[in-house]
Design an enzyme around this catalytic site. Structure first.
Site, PDB file in Angstrom:
ATOM      1  NE  ARG A  93      -3.606  -2.503   0.253  1.00 12.02           N
ATOM      2  CZ  ARG A  93      -3.272  -3.709  -0.198  1.00 12.02           C
ATOM      3  NH1 ARG A  93      -2.129  -3.878  -0.851  1.00 12.02           N
ATOM      4  NH2 ARG A  93      -4.053  -4.749  -0.022  1.00 12.02           N
ATOM      5  CB  SER A 119      -8.406  -1.337   5.164  1.00 14.91           C
ATOM      6  OG  SER A 119      -8.980  -2.593   4.890  1.00 14.91           O
ATOM      7  CD  GLU A 157      -4.935   0.868   3.347  1.00 10.95           C
ATOM      8  OE1 GLU A 157      -5.446   0.628   2.242  1.00 10.95           O
ATOM      9  OE2 GLU A 157      -4.806   0.009   4.232  1.00 10.95           O
TER      10      GLU A 157
END
Length: 338
Positions: free
Chosen positions: A163, A238, A334
């Site tokens: 990510r 998320s 995130e």
């Protein structure tokens, strides 16, 4: 170019907070993007590039020119038994996956249903169910924000990680993604390394013989069961990264807490399931007024309407502190907080 002042952003990011941009413009081609960047530079105004807004947490009103990238177009050519595809930055990612499957171009099926745009995909190095974008990406087409010239970068130069990419770090203020180039296959070759996906396929009766279309449908079913639709409940998927620890640390944690989920990483470390840590701290399904944690997935923070970014970020900080106190593990947010 129609630059709007004091523009609402509530419908342009997936959390749906009632925040505004000092200035806003939507650009449909590279020349308009150049013009918008030059306009902001000439006035000393900060710029925020916006795709689908599905990985963004605005911390309040934005004193910036928000440029929504709406560049469209898909081109492809078949050669050497595969497909080289160019997708402009403003193309919907989920629509792009469907477009490819319908034409017999394979390799993106595990990434079905991910919200956002093609241009945002390399920034986050999107991934799901055993596949990451960097597995299929060949090149990224970029506008250099200093020279206003188009350049192309090989995927190997983009610093991709879990990510993560150079577009979140050293290249954040340097480039605007205008298009991505993907290498896809003409012959089905499904990636079936993810345990949950394999279980879903087995339940559907296809198992290891699943077609790419069946894989995509299984992925969509899994996502629909686990993740709320942002159109119905504000969220960015998320909210925390899965933390990665060394093997000795994982052994200590598992001995102390028992039954911890861990995934082996190529570098010998272990990726923890952040959702499990959050759930063990008692936050799954918790509601704090207009914000909370989803009752089906402990990593998904939600906005139920009428709340503020401050309330969401305060809850996130509380969860981070609780997980650190219980497990001595740092959770990193995130989505991008701006």
């Amino acid at each position: 170019m129609d630059i709007l002042a004091d523009h609402p952003l509530q419908r342009l990011h997936s959390f749906g907070f009632d925040v505004r941009a000092r200035f806003f413009v939507e650009v449909a081609d590279v020349d308009a993007l150049r013009e918008a960047l030059a306009w902001a530079r000439g006035r000393g105004i900060e710029v925020l590039l916006l795709g689908g807004g599905s990985n963004l947490v605005p911390s309040g009103d934005l004193d910036a020119l928000v440029i929504r990238l709406a560049l469209r177009g898909i081109e492809a050519r078949e050669r050497d038994g595969g497909v080289r595809l160019r997708a402009s930055a403003g193309e919907s990612w989920s629509d792009l996956v469907e477009h490819c499957l319908a034409r017999g171009w394979y390799g993106l099926e595990n990434l079905a249903g991910i919200p956002g745009t093609a241009g945002a995909a390399p920034v986050q190095n999107i991934g799901a169910y055993g596949v990451e974008l960097c597995d299929r990406l060949v090149e990224v087409e970029l506008l250099d924000r200093d020279t206003l010239e188009i350049v192309r970068r090989d995927a190997r130069d983009c610093g991709f990680g879990y990510r993560d990419s150079a577009f979140k770090g050293r290249w954040r203020e340097r480039y605007a993604v205008t298009a991505i180039w993907l290498q896809l296959a003409l012959e089905p070759c499904c990636c079936l390394t993810h345990e949950g996906l394999c279980e879903e396929l087995a339940m559907a009766g296809s198992g290891s013989a699943a077609s790419p279309a069946q894989v995509a449908q299984a992925v969509l079913r899994l996502r629909q069961r686990k993740l709320p639709d942002p159109a119905a409940l504000g969220n960015a998927g998320s909210f925390f990264h899965n933390p990665v620890v060394d093997r000795a640390c994982f052994a200590r944690l598992d001995a102390a807490h028992g039954g911890l989920i861990g995934f082996d990483e190529p570098d010998g470390r272990v990726k923890l399931a952040a959702a499990q840590l959050v759930e063990r701290c008692g936050y799954k399904g918790l509601r704090r007024g207009p914000v909370g944690v989803h009752d089906r997935h402990a990593l998904v923070l939600v906005h139920c309407g009428g709340g503020t970014p401050d309330a969401l970020l305060a809850l996130a900080a509380e969860i981070q502190a609780a997980v650190h106190q219980a497990f001595e593990v740092e959770l990193q947010i995130e989505p991008r907080v701006v």
